[in-house]
Enzyme design. Sequence first.
Site, PDB file in Angstrom:
ATOM      1  N   GLU A  42      12.516 -14.450 -20.183  1.00 38.47           N
ATOM      2  CA  GLU A  42      12.243 -14.216 -18.760  1.00 38.47           C
ATOM      3  C   GLU A  42      12.561 -15.491 -17.977  1.00 38.47           C
ATOM      4  O   GLU A  42      12.678 -16.573 -18.582  1.00 38.47           O
ATOM      5  CB  GLU A  42      10.767 -13.847 -18.570  1.00 38.47           C
ATOM      6  CG  GLU A  42      10.410 -12.578 -19.330  1.00 38.47           C
ATOM      7  CD  GLU A  42       8.981 -12.124 -19.088  1.00 38.47           C
ATOM      8  OE1 GLU A  42       8.197 -12.882 -18.464  1.00 38.47           O
ATOM      9  OE2 GLU A  42       8.655 -11.004 -19.521  1.00 38.47           O
ATOM     10  N   GLU A  93      18.756 -17.892 -29.113  1.00 45.30           N
ATOM     11  CA  GLU A  93      18.128 -17.617 -30.415  1.00 45.30           C
ATOM     12  C   GLU A  93      17.283 -18.801 -30.887  1.00 45.30           C
ATOM     13  O   GLU A  93      17.206 -19.088 -32.080  1.00 45.30           O
ATOM     14  CB  GLU A  93      19.186 -17.312 -31.486  1.00 45.30           C
ATOM     15  CG  GLU A  93      20.000 -16.088 -31.198  1.00 45.30           C
ATOM     16  CD  GLU A  93      19.296 -14.811 -31.592  1.00 45.30           C
ATOM     17  OE1 GLU A  93      18.136 -14.876 -32.032  1.00 45.30           O
ATOM     18  OE2 GLU A  93      19.916 -13.752 -31.441  1.00 45.30           O
TER      19      GLU A  93
HETATM   20  P1  TGC Z   1       3.350 -18.258 -33.239  1.00 48.48           P
HETATM   21  O1  TGC Z   1       1.891 -18.447 -32.939  1.00 48.48           O
HETATM   22  O2  TGC Z   1       4.037 -19.209 -34.165  1.00 48.48           O
HETATM   23  O3  TGC Z   1       3.599 -16.786 -33.799  1.00 48.48           O
HETATM   24  C1  TGC Z   1       3.100 -15.644 -33.133  1.00 48.48           C
HETATM   25  C2  TGC Z   1       2.948 -14.536 -34.146  1.00 48.48           C
HETATM   26  O4  TGC Z   1       4.256 -14.211 -34.681  1.00 48.48           O
HETATM   27  C3  TGC Z   1       4.261 -14.420 -36.110  1.00 48.48           C
HETATM   28  N1  TGC Z   1       5.590 -14.966 -36.430  1.00 48.48           N
HETATM   29  C4  TGC Z   1       6.548 -14.257 -37.009  1.00 48.48           C
HETATM   30  N2  TGC Z   1       6.563 -13.003 -37.492  1.00 48.48           N
HETATM   31  C5  TGC Z   1       7.718 -12.562 -38.040  1.00 48.48           C
HETATM   32  N3  TGC Z   1       8.818 -13.326 -38.107  1.00 48.48           N
HETATM   33  C6  TGC Z   1       8.844 -14.583 -37.629  1.00 48.48           C
HETATM   34  N4  TGC Z   1       9.943 -15.312 -37.681  1.00 48.48           N
HETATM   35  C7  TGC Z   1       7.672 -15.100 -37.052  1.00 48.48           C
HETATM   36  N5  TGC Z   1       7.327 -16.286 -36.478  1.00 48.48           N
HETATM   37  C8  TGC Z   1       6.048 -16.174 -36.111  1.00 48.48           C
HETATM   38  C9  TGC Z   1       3.148 -15.397 -36.363  1.00 48.48           C
HETATM   39  O5  TGC Z   1       2.694 -15.286 -37.688  1.00 48.48           O
HETATM   40  C10 TGC Z   1       2.106 -14.936 -35.354  1.00 48.48           C
HETATM   41  O6  TGC Z   1       1.523 -13.754 -35.855  1.00 48.48           O
HETATM   42  P2  TGC Z   1      -0.007 -13.383 -35.510  1.00 48.48           P
HETATM   43  O7  TGC Z   1      -0.252 -12.156 -36.293  1.00 48.48           O
HETATM   44  O8  TGC Z   1      -0.801 -14.587 -35.962  1.00 48.48           O
HETATM   45  O9  TGC Z   1      -0.050 -13.180 -34.039  1.00 48.48           O
HETATM   46  O10 TGC Z   1       4.133 -18.181 -31.855  1.00 48.48           O
HETATM   47  P3  TGC Z   1       4.316 -19.282 -30.721  1.00 48.48           P
HETATM   48  O11 TGC Z   1       3.987 -18.631 -29.429  1.00 48.48           O
HETATM   49  O12 TGC Z   1       3.624 -20.559 -31.088  1.00 48.48           O
HETATM   50  O13 TGC Z   1       5.906 -19.530 -30.736  1.00 48.48           O
HETATM   51  C11 TGC Z   1       6.549 -20.096 -31.823  1.00 48.48           C
HETATM   52  C12 TGC Z   1       8.040 -20.346 -31.475  1.00 48.48           C
HETATM   53  C13 TGC Z   1       8.176 -21.412 -30.418  1.00 48.48           C
HETATM   54  C14 TGC Z   1       8.708 -20.799 -32.764  1.00 48.48           C
HETATM   55  C15 TGC Z   1       8.685 -19.026 -30.980  1.00 48.48           C
HETATM   56  O14 TGC Z   1       8.140 -18.615 -29.788  1.00 48.48           O
HETATM   57  C16 TGC Z   1      10.187 -19.154 -30.818  1.00 48.48           C
HETATM   58  O15 TGC Z   1      10.923 -18.956 -31.780  1.00 48.48           O
HETATM   59  N6  TGC Z   1      10.709 -19.444 -29.573  1.00 48.48           N
HETATM   60  C17 TGC Z   1      12.120 -19.404 -29.313  1.00 48.48           C
HETATM   61  C18 TGC Z   1      12.443 -18.174 -28.491  1.00 48.48           C
HETATM   62  C19 TGC Z   1      13.763 -17.582 -28.847  1.00 48.48           C
HETATM   63  O16 TGC Z   1      14.370 -17.861 -29.865  1.00 48.48           O
HETATM   64  N7  TGC Z   1      14.255 -16.683 -28.018  1.00 48.48           N
HETATM   65  C20 TGC Z   1      15.447 -15.975 -28.308  1.00 48.48           C
HETATM   66  C21 TGC Z   1      15.645 -14.824 -27.353  1.00 48.48           C
HETATM   67  S1  TGC Z   1      16.862 -13.650 -27.899  1.00 48.48           S
HETATM   68  C22 TGC Z   1      18.316 -14.431 -27.773  1.00 48.48           C
HETATM   69  O17 TGC Z   1      18.429 -15.565 -27.479  1.00 48.48           O
HETATM   70  C23 TGC Z   1      19.514 -13.599 -28.051  1.00 48.48           C
HETATM   71  S2  TGC Z   1      20.992 -14.471 -27.845  1.00 48.48           S
HETATM   72  C24 TGC Z   1      22.208 -13.329 -28.054  1.00 48.48           C
HETATM   73  C25 TGC Z   1      22.894 -13.457 -29.358  1.00 48.48           C
HETATM   74  O18 TGC Z   1      22.262 -13.541 -30.399  1.00 48.48           O
HETATM   75  O19 TGC Z   1      24.096 -13.466 -29.396  1.00 48.48           O
HETATM   76  P1  FAD Z   2      13.603 -23.614 -21.901  1.00 52.62           P
HETATM   77  O1  FAD Z   2      12.669 -22.930 -22.811  1.00 52.62           O
HETATM   78  O2  FAD Z   2      13.182 -23.828 -20.489  1.00 52.62           O
HETATM   79  O3  FAD Z   2      13.961 -25.033 -22.536  1.00 52.62           O
HETATM   80  C1  FAD Z   2      14.538 -26.109 -21.768  1.00 52.62           C
HETATM   81  C2  FAD Z   2      14.581 -27.344 -22.666  1.00 52.62           C
HETATM   82  O4  FAD Z   2      13.239 -27.711 -23.039  1.00 52.62           O
HETATM   83  C3  FAD Z   2      15.338 -27.109 -23.964  1.00 52.62           C
HETATM   84  O5  FAD Z   2      16.077 -28.249 -24.301  1.00 52.62           O
HETATM   85  C4  FAD Z   2      14.226 -26.899 -24.983  1.00 52.62           C
HETATM   86  O6  FAD Z   2      14.624 -27.267 -26.294  1.00 52.62           O
HETATM   87  C5  FAD Z   2      13.140 -27.815 -24.440  1.00 52.62           C
HETATM   88  N1  FAD Z   2      11.807 -27.398 -24.871  1.00 52.62           N
HETATM   89  C6  FAD Z   2      11.145 -26.243 -24.602  1.00 52.62           C
HETATM   90  N2  FAD Z   2       9.960 -26.205 -25.202  1.00 52.62           N
HETATM   91  C7  FAD Z   2       9.833 -27.368 -25.890  1.00 52.62           C
HETATM   92  C8  FAD Z   2       8.838 -27.924 -26.750  1.00 52.62           C
HETATM   93  N3  FAD Z   2       7.698 -27.261 -27.044  1.00 52.62           N
HETATM   94  N4  FAD Z   2       9.057 -29.134 -27.276  1.00 52.62           N
HETATM   95  C9  FAD Z   2      10.213 -29.794 -27.019  1.00 52.62           C
HETATM   96  N5  FAD Z   2      11.185 -29.349 -26.226  1.00 52.62           N
HETATM   97  C10 FAD Z   2      11.004 -28.124 -25.678  1.00 52.62           C
HETATM   98  N6  FAD Z   2      17.479 -14.010 -24.446  1.00 52.62           N
HETATM   99  C11 FAD Z   2      17.158 -12.731 -24.757  1.00 52.62           C
HETATM  100  O7  FAD Z   2      15.982 -12.366 -24.783  1.00 52.62           O
HETATM  101  N7  FAD Z   2      18.116 -11.814 -25.062  1.00 52.62           N
HETATM  102  C12 FAD Z   2      19.446 -12.130 -25.046  1.00 52.62           C
HETATM  103  O8  FAD Z   2      20.296 -11.269 -25.354  1.00 52.62           O
HETATM  104  C13 FAD Z   2      19.823 -13.469 -24.694  1.00 52.62           C
HETATM  105  N8  FAD Z   2      21.145 -13.794 -24.584  1.00 52.62           N
HETATM  106  C14 FAD Z   2      21.487 -15.027 -24.097  1.00 52.62           C
HETATM  107  C15 FAD Z   2      22.834 -15.304 -23.810  1.00 52.62           C
HETATM  108  C16 FAD Z   2      23.179 -16.539 -23.263  1.00 52.62           C
HETATM  109  C17 FAD Z   2      24.615 -16.805 -22.923  1.00 52.62           C
HETATM  110  C18 FAD Z   2      22.198 -17.525 -23.040  1.00 52.62           C
HETATM  111  C19 FAD Z   2      22.562 -18.881 -22.504  1.00 52.62           C
HETATM  112  C20 FAD Z   2      20.880 -17.254 -23.324  1.00 52.62           C
HETATM  113  C21 FAD Z   2      20.502 -16.013 -23.837  1.00 52.62           C
HETATM  114  N9  FAD Z   2      19.156 -15.668 -24.037  1.00 52.62           N
HETATM  115  C22 FAD Z   2      18.796 -14.392 -24.390  1.00 52.62           C
HETATM  116  C23 FAD Z   2      18.104 -16.618 -23.660  1.00 52.62           C
HETATM  117  C24 FAD Z   2      17.887 -17.737 -24.672  1.00 52.62           C
HETATM  118  O9  FAD Z   2      17.255 -17.267 -25.819  1.00 52.62           O
HETATM  119  C25 FAD Z   2      17.099 -18.829 -23.967  1.00 52.62           C
HETATM  120  O10 FAD Z   2      17.970 -19.444 -23.046  1.00 52.62           O
HETATM  121  C26 FAD Z   2      16.536 -19.855 -24.945  1.00 52.62           C
HETATM  122  O11 FAD Z   2      15.562 -19.275 -25.766  1.00 52.62           O
HETATM  123  C27 FAD Z   2      15.942 -21.074 -24.228  1.00 52.62           C
HETATM  124  O12 FAD Z   2      15.104 -20.698 -23.172  1.00 52.62           O
HETATM  125  P2  FAD Z   2      15.313 -21.367 -21.708  1.00 52.62           P
HETATM  126  O13 FAD Z   2      16.742 -21.227 -21.350  1.00 52.62           O
HETATM  127  O14 FAD Z   2      14.308 -20.776 -20.815  1.00 52.62           O
HETATM  128  O15 FAD Z   2      15.044 -22.895 -21.925  1.00 52.62           O
END
Ligand code: TGC
Ligand code: FAD
Length: 392
Positions: A140, A371
Site C-alpha cells: 500500500e 518481494e
Molecule cells: P512476523 O511477525 O515475522 O510474521 C507474521 C506472521 O507470519 C508468519 N510468517 C510466515 N508464514 C509463512 N511463510 C513465511 N515466509 C512467513 N514469515 C512469517 C509468522 O510466523 C507470523 O505468524 P503468526 O501466526 O505468529 O501471526 O511479521 P512482521 O510484521 O514482523 O514482518 C516480517 C517481515 C518484515 C519479514 C515481512 O513483513 C516482510 O517480508 N516484508 C517485506 C514485504 C514484501 O516482501 N512485500 C512484497 C510484496 S509483493 C511483491 O513485491 C511482488 S513483486 C512482483 C514480482 O514478483 O515480479
Molecule cells: P519502504 O518499505 O518504504 O522502504 C524504503 C527503504 O527503507 C528501503 O530501503 C527499505 O529497505 C528500508 N527499510 C524499511 N524498513 C526497514 C527496517 N525495518 N530496517 C531497515 N531498513 C528498512 N507489491 C505487491 O504487493 N504486489 C506487486 O505485484 C508488486 N509489484 C511491484 C513491482 C514494482 C516494479 C515495484 C517497484 C514494486 C512492486 N511491489 C509490489 C511493491 C514492493 O514489494 C515494495 O516496493 C517493497 O516491498 C518495498 O516497499 P516500499 O517501496 O514501500 O519501500
Amino acid sequence: MKPDLFEAPDYYNLDELLTEEHLLVRDAAREWVKRDVSPIIEEYAQRAEFPTQIVNGLANIGAFGPYIPEEYGGAGLDYISYGLIMQEIERGDSGVRSTASVQSSLVMFPIWKYGNEEQKMKYLPKLASGEWMGCFGLTEPDHGSNPSGMVTNFKDKGDYYLVNVAKMWISNSPIAQVAIVWAKNEEGRIHGLIVEKGMDGFSAPETHNKWSLRASSTGELIFDNVKVPKENILPNRSGLGAPLSCLDSARYGIAWGAIGAAMDCYDTALRYSKERIQFGKPIGGFQLQQKKLSEMITEITKAQLLAWRLGDLKNKGKATTAQISMAKRNNVEMAIKIAREARQILGGMGISGEYSIMRHMMNLESVITYEGTHDIHLLITGLDITGLNAFK
Ligand code: TGC
Ligand code: FAD
C-alpha cells in the site's frame, strides 16, 4: 536490437546435476525466449508496454503454475524446473519474468493452497492457460516493507464483503482479470479475497514514468465500496503468514531468475570483449577487463550452485524462509553488480538499446526492491542467525 546470440555459461558443468526433464523444460524455455521475446522486448521496454502477444507462449512453456498439479491446469513440474523456467525468462527480461512470477506464485499459489475446490476449478485452469491474468495486492502507499500495518479492509455486510482503500505498485494489475487482495476484517485479521475486474467500484489504473521494468505493466488497485461475494474469500488460511508464504514461492523464483539476467549480461560482455579492438587488440586481452569477466563467471557459478541446492531443498519440502531470503538477496545483488560491470565493458555501446545490458540493469533496480528489499532480506537472515528481531 542485435540478434540474440546467447550461449549459456556452465563453468562447473552444472547441467550434470539436472535431470532429462529439467533439461527439456529449460531448453524449451530458452528456445522460446530467443524466438519470441528477444526480437521484440527492447522495443516494448522503450515504449513502456507489456507485449500481450507473449502470454500464450508463456503458458505453453509452463511458466504459469509450473508446480501446480496438472488436474488444475498446471505443468506438474518440480521446483528446479520452475527455477530454470524463471532463469530463462529473466534472461530475456525481468519484467516478463515478473508477469510469470506473479501469475504462478502470487495468484495461482494462494488459490491452490488456501482456496476451496470450487475456487481452484474456477480460476486455476484459466490462469494456467493465460486466458485470465492475475495480480497480487499486498503493498500500500504507506505500507511496503511492513505489510502488517495495511489499512485496506473489508466489512461483513451479510450478503457480501464491502472492500475499501487501495494498493499500489501492483505488477500486472492493469491487464489482470482477477486480483488476490490482502485486506483486514473488522477484527484486524488479514484475509485473501479474490476480486474480479468489472466489480463496481474496483479500478486498476496503470503507473507511468517507470525507468525500470518498463515491459511489465504496473498499476494500483483502488477499492471504493466494492461488493465482493462472500464465496470469494480464501477460506483455508488467514493472518500475515498467508501472503508471506506466497512471497516465499515468488522469491525462490527470483533467486533463479536473477541468474538469467546476469548470464545474459556476462555473455554479451564476453562476446563484445573479444570483438572490440582498442589500442590494436581486443579489449578482452587487457587485464582490467579480464578481472571483470573472471569475477562475473565466478559469481554466476556460485549463484547457480546456491539456486540448485535451494531447489533441491524445496523439492524435499525443507527450504526455509530464511534460506530463500538469502538466495534472493545474494543472487539479485550478484546480477545487478554484473550488469553494472558488463555495461562498462561495452563502453558507450553499453547504454544503447542495441544491447540488453542497460535494460537488465534498470530492471534489476526493481528486482532488488520488490518481494522484500535487499535490507529486509538481510534482516531476515540476521533474525534467523541471532534470534533477535531488528525490524522494529
Ligand atoms: P512476523 O511477525 O515475522 O510474521 C507474521 C506472521 O507470519 C508468519 N510468517 C510466515 N508464514 C509463512 N511463510 C513465511 N515466509 C512467513 N514469515 C512469517 C509468522 O510466523 C507470523 O505468524 P503468526 O501466526 O505468529 O501471526 O511479521 P512482521 O510484521 O514482523 O514482518 C516480517 C517481515 C518484515 C519479514 C515481512 O513483513 C516482510 O517480508 N516484508 C517485506 C514485504 C514484501 O516482501 N512485500 C512484497 C510484496 S509483493 C511483491 O513485491 C511482488 S513483486 C512482483 C514480482 O514478483 O515480479
Ligand atoms: P519502504 O518499505 O518504504 O522502504 C524504503 C527503504 O527503507 C528501503 O530501503 C527499505 O529497505 C528500508 N527499510 C524499511 N524498513 C526497514 C527496517 N525495518 N530496517 C531497515 N531498513 C528498512 N507489491 C505487491 O504487493 N504486489 C506487486 O505485484 C508488486 N509489484 C511491484 C513491482 C514494482 C516494479 C515495484 C517497484 C514494486 C512492486 N511491489 C509490489 C511493491 C514492493 O514489494 C515494495 O516496493 C517493497 O516491498 C518495498 O516497499 P516500499 O517501496 O514501500 O519501500
